[in-house]
Design an enzyme around this catalytic site. Structure first.
Site, PDB file in Angstrom:
ATOM      1  N   PRO A   2       0.385  -1.352  -0.161  1.00 24.96           N
ATOM      2  CA  PRO A   2      -0.152  -0.360  -0.499  1.00 24.96           C
ATOM      3  C   PRO A   2       1.051   1.850  -0.196  1.00 24.96           C
ATOM      4  O   PRO A   2       1.105   1.520   1.100  1.00 24.96           O
ATOM      5  CB  PRO A   2      -0.706  -0.486   1.581  1.00 24.96           C
ATOM      6  CG  PRO A   2      -0.569  -1.606   1.932  1.00 24.96           C
ATOM      7  CD  PRO A   2       0.928  -1.601   1.077  1.00 24.96           C
ATOM      8  N   GLU A   3       0.138   2.332  -0.853  1.00 26.15           N
ATOM      9  CA  GLU A   3       1.215   3.331  -1.132  1.00 26.15           C
ATOM     10  C   GLU A   3       0.096   4.649  -0.634  1.00 26.15           C
ATOM     11  O   GLU A   3      -0.722   4.322  -0.719  1.00 26.15           O
ATOM     12  CB  GLU A   3       2.185   3.477  -1.910  1.00 26.15           C
ATOM     13  CG  GLU A   3       3.033   2.399  -2.005  1.00 26.15           C
ATOM     14  CD  GLU A   3       3.935   2.561  -2.919  1.00 26.15           C
ATOM     15  OE1 GLU A   3       4.447   3.839  -4.359  1.00 26.15           O
ATOM     16  OE2 GLU A   3       4.691   1.256  -4.336  1.00 26.15           O
TER      17      GLU A   3
END
Length: 282
Positions: A2-3
DNA sequence: ATTGGTTCCTGCTGGC
DNA sequence: TGCCAGCAGGAACCAA
């Protein structure tokens, strides 16, 4: 992994469920995450009202009444799953660490196989100066980010631009995927010395970062390995990667020259994979 | 001060 | 086919 776009998508998914919800129960099954879940976590949260859910960098901030805040990070493999009231909830697996149940019957489950994620508590007063947040750079999609601002923070930095962009003090929210994609978009080599990204080049990089992040947000993030949206839907930006994970494939910018360039290359920088086209990126 | 290396953890991959 | 070593990666922390 997850960014920013994935975390933003998670926050947007959680908001309608958690906004104004009262936490009827909080279950902590695994305290030993990246940082230990505070001992008083459950006691402190029981019957509290969630005012809103926000994002800062890759952190999820759940704002509670009485000025308390839950800071959460998904790490590499963290996931939030929403089970709406009335729906069957599968029995918890070994990686289902924390659960929130609202008085309206909704359930939110935090799972994280690799346990690089965490949840902790702070207050709104301490939030800005919190150890985890105080050194974060500007939000790339916000007004506090621009070519000149990026150029100023890169000035004098002797590290490769790839490393500088991964550094959350330069700007907040990029990870390996979106750094690679942004550098490709801007036509900048990941090996270029950060200090030399100035003027038009910095401007171009800012634009590329904004375009990549915005497109990824529209796509609901990238579903790679573990990531899914809280409602279970897959993001589909992974189908739009131009360089990330594309080693040996033709560069979308110069595919006619595949025999000359060899296509997308993969190198290792600071112990992490970098994907790029040595012809298009200088 | 800046930068690079190490560490946490598990699931996946590739080589034998 | 099965096993296991090695790798991936966000970011705090440490060392130079």
């Amino acid at each position: 992994m997850p960014e920013l776009p994935e975390v933003e998508t998670v926050c947007r998914g959680l908001l309608p469920i958690l906004e104004n919800a009262i936490l009827q129960d909080v279950v902590v099954r695994q305290r030993n995450l990246r940082f230990p879940v505070p001992k008083n976590f459950r006691q402190k949260l029981l019957f509290r009202r969630v005012l809103t859910v926000r994002r800062r960098a890759k952190y999820i901030l759940m704002m509670l009444d009485d000025d308390d805040v839950i800071i959460s990070h998904l790490g590499m493999s963290g996931r939030m799953t929403i089970y709406p009231a009335g729906e069957d909830v599968p029995p918890p697996g070994r990686h289902d660490h924390i659960e929130f149940k609202t008085t309206t019957g909704n359930l939110i489950r935090f799972s994280d196989p690799r346990r690089f994620g965490f949840m902790t508590l702070t207050s709104t007063q301490c939030l800005k100066e919190h150890k985890l947040l105080r050194n974060l750079g500007p939000e790339p999609l916000g007004n506090g980010f621009s070519g000149p601002i990026l150029a100023a923070s890169l000035k004098g930095r002797n590290t490769p631009i790839k490393s500088a962009l991964l550094d959350q003090r330069t700007l907040a929210g990029l990870g390996n995927i979106y750094v690679c994609e942004s550098l490709f978009g801007a036509g900048i080599s990941p090996k270029r010395k950060a200090a030399t990204v100035q003027g038009t080049r910095a401007e171009k990089l800012v634009q590329a970062i904004r375009v990549v992040l915005t497109e990824a947000l529209v796509a609901g993030g990238s579903s790679l390995h573990d990531y899914v949206q809280p409602d279970g839907k897959l993001g589909y930006f992974q189908n739009c990667f131009k360089v990330y994970g594309q080693e040996g494939k033709a560069c979308p910018g110069c595919h006619c020259n595949f025999l000359v360039t060899g296509g997308i290359k993969r190198i290792s920088q600071a112990g992490r994979s970098t994907f790029y086209c040595s012809r298009k990126q200088r």
